[in-house]
Scaffold this active site. Structure first.
Site, mmCIF file in Angstrom:
data_model
loop_
_atom_site.group_PDB
_atom_site.id
_atom_site.type_symbol
_atom_site.label_atom_id
_atom_site.label_comp_id
_atom_site.label_asym_id
_atom_site.label_seq_id
_atom_site.Cartn_x
_atom_site.Cartn_y
_atom_site.Cartn_z
ATOM 1 N N TRP A 1 21.585 16.027 -12.732
ATOM 2 C CA TRP A 1 20.175 15.652 -12.856
ATOM 3 C C TRP A 1 19.344 16.791 -13.419
ATOM 4 C CZ3 TRP A 1 19.801 10.775 -13.068
ATOM 5 C CH2 TRP A 1 20.681 9.966 -12.341
ATOM 6 N N ASP B 1 12.688 18.978 -8.201
ATOM 7 C CA ASP B 1 13.115 17.589 -8.031
ATOM 8 C C ASP B 1 13.756 17.507 -6.651
ATOM 9 O OD1 ASP B 1 14.353 15.127 -7.990
ATOM 10 O OD2 ASP B 1 15.495 15.415 -9.833
ATOM 11 N N LYS C 1 16.119 7.206 -1.648
ATOM 12 C CA LYS C 1 17.155 7.884 -0.875
ATOM 13 C C LYS C 1 16.680 8.171 0.551
ATOM 14 C CE LYS C 1 18.849 9.863 -5.193
ATOM 15 N NZ LYS C 1 20.104 9.132 -5.354
#
Length: 359
Positions: free
Chosen positions: A102, A171, A195
């Protein structure tokens, strides 16, 4: 139908109590005669939901008044582009530390908008650890330094955040609200909700107000942080039901004892699974180096692909769901976000021990 033990990487488990409350309010929210999904986002009834979610998150994470909380759309993937659009220009450099797939994607988007620099990377080891060797306190012409706090695919996590002279952007899609944070270490935190925070469809951004003022002005209106901050995230129709679910999850976290108690449980859950790996005499091998192990995503391999397939299938038969590893790592992955119970981790650890004995 019996509920399973859900170890999916995202969308992921949501607390049963939250689902039950949403179920009870689904047709008639707060005596409105409507579902939250049917409320006008300009109505007082929804306004209370929206502002309650914002205020609860500020309380849980001790977010100072010098920061704004935004509820946006597009997932973390939109933030990959929105951040450089707002803060990268011809006179500065965006620095990235690569710790997984990511962070690579975030860097790839930033390259489209200006000059970037990879300050550190653990790619050479297939991201088995968080990078350690770098100097972040004297970055030249830095627009910002970007990190990914937890790496779902590889099962690694930052346990100490870098000190830097640049605005620090993180992030935190897969570990926000899982542990206590010093928010003032960061200038911007962003996280897709699916999540730890609730269902997919909403992205939380925690951003320093001073940073918003420094943003580039020549960006599309809907991609400007200033737009959303000035309109309380109501510039256009927000994902109202997802934000409602956020508020329920935040209430649940508060009822559990807050983030400190959630962090204690998460460490306990992770230790249960890492003990099963470490005590297996090499039958299970963790992908991440011990000092970089994630408390959110436990990644491990088995001696062969055949055994891995058998493990996942037999686990499924035992109502242990979502344990296939990502193709770039192979093996298995147990995602143990906030809503995954200690009982679920104990069941998985017991299954791991029994599977090892059997094979």
């Amino acid at each position: 139908m019996d509920r399973v033990y859900n170890f999916n990487a995202g969308p992921a488990a949501i607390p049963v109590e939250v689902l039950q409350k949403a179920q009870g309010e689904l047709l008639n929210f707060n005596h409105t005669g409507m579902s939250v999904m049917e409320l006008s986002h300009r109505s007082q009834a929804y306004d209370e939901v929206h502002n309650n979610a914002k205020s609860l998150l500020k309380e849980l994470l001790n977010i100072p008044d010098s920061y704004d909380v935004l509820f946006l759309q597009g997932g973390a993937s939109l933030q990959f582009a929105m951040i450089p659009m707002n803060f990268l220009n011809n006179e500065n450099i965006a620095y990235y530390i690569l710790s997984g797939a990511w962070s690579e994607k975030a860097l790839s988007e930033a390259k489209k908008f200006g000059e970037t620099n990879v300050l550190a990377s653990s790619k050479e080891s297939n991201y088995t650890h968080i990078p350690k060797q770098f100097e972040a306190n004297s970055l030249q012409n830095a627009a910002y330094l970007h990190i990914t706090s937890n790496n779902t695919i590889f099962g690694t996590q930052w346990h100490e955040f870098p000190s830097t002279n640049a605005p620090l952007i993180a992030d935190m899609s897969s570990d926000i609200l899982s542990r206590e944070l010093n928010i003032e270490q960061f200038d911007l935190i962003y996280a897709g909700a699916q999540k730890n925070l609730g269902p997919s469809g909403v992205t939380v951004v925690i951003i320093k107000k001073d940073l918003i003022e420094k943003a580039n002005k020549n960006v599309p209106t809907i991609l400007s942080y200033q737009t959303h901050a000035s309109k309380n995230s109501l510039y256009n129709t927000p994902p109202t039901f997802a934000i409602y679910m956020l508020s329920l999850v935040f209430e649940w976290v508060k009822e559990q004892g807050g983030v400190a108690e959630i962090e204690r449980r998460n460490k306990q859950k992770a230790q249960i699974l890492y003990n099963a790996i470490d005590e297996s005499d090499g039958f299970y091998k963790g992908h991440a180096e011990k000092e970089s192990r994630s408390f959110m995503n436990v990644t491990f391999t088995l001696p062969s692909d055949e055994l891995t397939k058998a493990f996942v299938q037999e686990a499924k038969e035992n109502r242990l769901i979502g344990l296939s590893g990502h193709r770039s790592v192979g093996g298995c992955r147990a995602s143990i976000y906030n809503a995954v119970t200690i009982e679920a981790c104990e069941k998985l650890a017991q299954f791991m021990k029994e599977f090892r004995k059997k094979h």
